[in-house]
Design a protein around this motif. Structure first.
Motif: not given
Length: 365
Positions: A37-40
């Motif tokens: 779950n990357l930040l962006g």
């Protein structure tokens, strides 16, 4: 030596010779798993699209060789595979052409485009193979041709001023046509595959499978596989080339030799035809016989569809990679080793390369 005396120069020199303990080599750290779950959004996934666009612009090469005696439908099958008139006979053959007295190598190039992807297809035919009274060593011109293409690629590769894209004329796949005798392989079949399976990807196919009953076809396939195994002949895809479990699982489907799964296993028993007929309201490729239409792409009639999917839809890229990483690398290593790694002396390109000047060792102060 008595205690309390000052250390002599010899002692000092000896102490300097004691090797210092070497530091342990740094062990690379294991990659740390990152939370998916990357930040962006980063855009890593676009690399596939970038590669696709580049391939669509440049296109790619695929060189396929067909080997077998006359009358086995080699040209027809290749035309059927690519749904185009790509064979030698379709391009330049006339009906008065005689069978050559020796094996000839004839290559015909075409550019095929589908869905915006261009493929430069070269079909290499070998008229005269197996058609003589004495067929001794008739595989030698074919092996020579295959090695000449490796040599041509190697010469381009070792050039100082290399081309941005080296033309690839190496044979990626060799379809070997087995006569549907129903009995056994000919000595020539075994001799050819024994010699060439080490230098090219050989895919054996049983030609004109419609001349055998279903029982005869099944028995012949088993007999061919057994003969190849007894003679130590491996055809593509070899087990040692499987890169991972997925490859192994996929390839085992066509390598397996259980009678219940023989329909999906090699060598595929095929029928070729570039003529269309109307069957149940559909246009199909087939051969018309007194008892009906043999549909080329119907698995109940023959295994052409399995061969097509195997060569083009699932293994085409792997055929190219095995050619480059296995067969060509084997040739390259042997060639450079025989040549002493090129410099100094006579180079592959016919030029005498100057010896590399020796670098003087720094003097100890």
């Amino acid at each position: 030596m008595s205690k309390g005396l000052p250390e002599t120069r010899t002692d000092a020199a000896m102490s300097e010779l004691v090797p210092e303990p070497r530091p342990k080599p740094a062990v690379p750290m294991k990659p740390v798993s990152i939370n998916p779950n990357l930040l962006g959004y980063i855009g890593i996934d676009t690399i596939i699209e970038q590669m696709r666009k580049k391939t669509m612009k440049t296109g790619f090469d695929f060189n396929i060789m067909v080997v077998g005696q006359s009358g086995l439908g080699k040209s027809t099958l290749v035309n059927t595979l690519f749904k185009s008139q790509v064979s030698r006979k379709a391009s330049s053959w006339n009906r008065e052409e005689k069978i050559p007295k020796t094996v000839e190598i004839k290559a015909i190039g075409h550019v095929i485009e589908e869905g915006g992807v261009k493929m430069k297809l070269t079909v290499i035919d070998t008229p005269g193979f197996g058609d003589q009274i004495n067929n001794e060593n008739c595989w030698e011109p074919i092996e020579k041709y295959i090695n000449e293409q490796y040599e041509k690629f190697l010469k381009e590769e070792v050039n100082i001023a290399r081309k941005k894209r080296i033309p690839d004329t190496r044979v990626h796949c060799c379809l070997y046509f087995i006569s549907p005798t129903g009995h056994s392989l000919r000595p020539l079949d075994l001799e050819f595959m024994k010699h060439l399976s080490k230098v090219v990807n050989i895919i054996p196919v049983i030609a004109k499978a419609d001349t055998m009953t279903l029982e005869e076809k099944s028995e012949f396939k088993q007999r061919v596989r057994k003969e190849l195994e007894v003679n130590g002949i491996e055809f593509y895809p070899q087990k040692e080339f499987d890169e991972d479990l997925e490859d192994k699982t996929e390839n085992d489907k066509i390598r397996r030799d259980k009678p219940s799964s023989l329909k999906e296993s090699m060598p595929f028993a095929v029928v070729g035809s570039d003529k269309e007929y109307q069957v149940n309201g559909k246009r199909v490729l087939g051969r018309k016989t007194p008892w009906g239409i043999i549909e080329v792409e119907n698995l109940n009639h023959c295994e052409f569809a399995l061969l097509r999917d195997f060569v083009i839809r699932t293994h085409l890229q792997d055929l190219k990679e095995v050619t480059h990483n296995i067969h060509y690398e084997t040739y390259r290593a042997k060639r450079l080793n025989d040549n002493g790694g090129l410099p100094p002396g006579e180079g592959l390109l016919g030029t005498v390369l100057p010896p590399v000047p020796a670098t003087p060792c720094p003097t100890a102060e």
